[in-house]
Design an enzyme around this catalytic site. Structure first.
Site, PDB file in Angstrom:
ATOM      1  N   MET A  30       0.846  -1.187   0.000  1.00  0.00           N
ATOM      2  CA  MET A  30       0.000   0.000   0.000  1.00  0.00           C
ATOM      3  C   MET A  30       0.889   1.246   0.000  1.00  0.00           C
ATOM      4  SD  MET A  30      -3.425  -0.929   2.037  1.00  0.00           S
ATOM      5  CE  MET A  30      -2.828  -0.592   3.655  1.00  0.00           C
ATOM      6  N   LEU A  33       6.655   3.198   1.353  1.00  0.00           N
ATOM      7  CA  LEU A  33       7.610   2.092   1.422  1.00  0.00           C
ATOM      8  C   LEU A  33       8.747   2.375   2.401  1.00  0.00           C
ATOM      9  CD1 LEU A  33       7.834   1.319  -2.398  1.00  0.00           C
ATOM     10  CD2 LEU A  33       6.321   0.281  -0.688  1.00  0.00           C
ATOM     11  N   HIS A  34       9.089   1.348   3.173  1.00  0.00           N
ATOM     12  CA  HIS A  34      10.238   1.428   4.076  1.00  0.00           C
ATOM     13  C   HIS A  34      11.139   0.237   3.772  1.00  0.00           C
ATOM     14  CE1 HIS A  34       8.064  -1.645   6.256  1.00  0.00           C
ATOM     15  NE2 HIS A  34       7.033  -0.822   6.389  1.00  0.00           N
ATOM     16  N   GLY A  36      11.525  -2.459   5.146  1.00  0.00           N
ATOM     17  CA  GLY A  36      10.839  -3.757   5.229  1.00  0.00           C
ATOM     18  C   GLY A  36      10.268  -4.154   3.874  1.00  0.00           C
ATOM     19  N   HIS A  37       9.588  -3.211   3.211  1.00  0.00           N
ATOM     20  CA  HIS A  37       9.038  -3.486   1.872  1.00  0.00           C
ATOM     21  C   HIS A  37      10.178  -3.795   0.896  1.00  0.00           C
ATOM     22  CE1 HIS A  37       5.714  -0.668   3.298  1.00  0.00           C
ATOM     23  NE2 HIS A  37       5.039  -1.740   2.943  1.00  0.00           N
ATOM     24  N   GLY A 147       5.104  -9.827   4.144  1.00  0.00           N
ATOM     25  CA  GLY A 147       5.884  -9.680   5.368  1.00  0.00           C
ATOM     26  C   GLY A 147       5.241 -10.424   6.529  1.00  0.00           C
ATOM     27  N   SER A 185       7.134  -0.072   9.956  1.00  0.00           N
ATOM     28  CA  SER A 185       5.736   0.027   9.536  1.00  0.00           C
ATOM     29  C   SER A 185       5.510   1.371   8.881  1.00  0.00           C
ATOM     30  CB  SER A 185       4.824  -0.096  10.767  1.00  0.00           C
ATOM     31  OG  SER A 185       3.526   0.372  10.459  1.00  0.00           O
ATOM     32  N   ARG A 187       3.031   3.045   9.245  1.00  0.00           N
ATOM     33  CA  ARG A 187       2.318   3.877  10.216  1.00  0.00           C
ATOM     34  C   ARG A 187       3.258   4.550  11.211  1.00  0.00           C
ATOM     35  NH1 ARG A 187      -3.283   2.328  10.033  1.00  0.00           N
ATOM     36  NH2 ARG A 187      -3.492   0.480   8.767  1.00  0.00           N
TER      37      ARG A 187
END
Ligand code: PAF
Length: 279
Positions: A30, A33-34, A36-37, A147, A185, A187
């Site tokens: 969504m 992006l960080h 993790g993505h 993830g 995250s 968020r």
């Protein structure tokens, strides 16, 4: 990187690659992006020929309109990050491209979509399976990467793949954490400096649970974690559960083959989830 906004154009482009026997890996996101993505993209790159990422803030999986509205959408930065990671294809459809008016979706995965996140966010996983099925239909990936951070989502997607007998392998990728333990995250950008520090209680609880696991019973582990979180400044606990990692049923015994601790809490106005495999 090739960027598509149209389902038909993306489908056509990918079908040419499939005709050349290229394998397709898919990372649905969504956006916002960080690392993790980006780690999902890198894991995909090691396993397939072509990596497709999608960015689509899916309205049907938000049960809170305010949450949907404030969901971060830094598209230019996202594109730059994907280019730097050498992602091959990006799909950024509009809501109209993905949904027609008055559509319904009645896949019912029962227990799996009604507990934990499903209990606190009713209808959330219905929206997730609805959009992921649509995206799978367009991309037709050989492998799709998710993830572990939303562990329940992976279980839900696996169940959907099983139900529809889709020819997709679902790969679960490890949670990436900031150096102080906070799970990455999209968020996290909403957290103030104070909330950011308070949010560390979540990963700290999970790591304490891992440390106490050999000596404590399931009930004691749960009690200790709940006490710790309920006494943590700024943290409003929604749930902390230790579950069978296959079924997501509450763990009854430490002898079960695989166990996972999962939690959700609100810090300030930001709802965060995290989990850790215990066994
Ligand atoms: O995990 C997410 O970001 C979303 O739930 C997904 C899988 C992209 C579906 O909208």
């Amino acid at each position: 990187m090739r960027i598509f906004t149209s389902k038909t154009e993306l489908s056509f482009f990918l079908s040419e690659l499939k005709n050349q026997n290229k394998t397709i890996g898919f990372v649905p996101t969504m956006g916002a992006l960080h690392q993790g993505h980006l780690s999902l993209i890198e894991i995909a790159q090691a396993q397939v020929d072509i990596v497709v990422c999608s960015i689509f803030v899916n309205p049907t999986q938000f049960n809170d309109p305010k949450d949907l509205e404030k969901y971060p959408r830094p598209i230019e930065t996202d594109i730059k990050k994907l280019e730097e990671t050498r992602c091959d294809v990006l799909f950024i459809p509009s809501v109209e491209e993905m949904y027609s008016a008055g559509e319904s979706w009645d896949l019912d995965l029962g227990y799996l979509e009604k507990v934990l996140e499903g209990k606190f966010r009713p209808g959330h996983y219905k929206g997730v399976t609805q959009i992921v099925k649509k995206l799978f239909d367009v991309v037709k990936p050989d492998v799709s990467f998710f993830g572990q951070k939303d562990f329940q989502q992976v279980k839900v997607i696996e169940a959907m793949v099983q139900t529809f007998q889709l020819p997709v392998t679902v790969v679960t990728c490890p949670i990436l954490r900031e150096p102080d333990g906070l799970a990455m995250s999209s968020r996290n950008v909403h957290l103030s400096v104070v909330e950011r520090a308070q949010a560390l209680a979540l990963s700290k609880t999970l790591h304490q649970t891992v440390a106490a696991f050999p000596e404590s019973s399931i009930a004691d582990l749960k009690q200790q974690a709940e006490n710790f979180l309920n006494n943590s400044d700024g943290v409003k606990l929604e749930y902390f559960e230790i579950c069978n990692a296959e079924t997501l049923r509450p763990a009854e015994s430490k002898e079960e083959k695989s166990l996972i601790a999962l939690l959700a809490a609100t810090v300030g106005n930001t709802r965060l989830i995290d989990n850790i495999i215990l066994k």
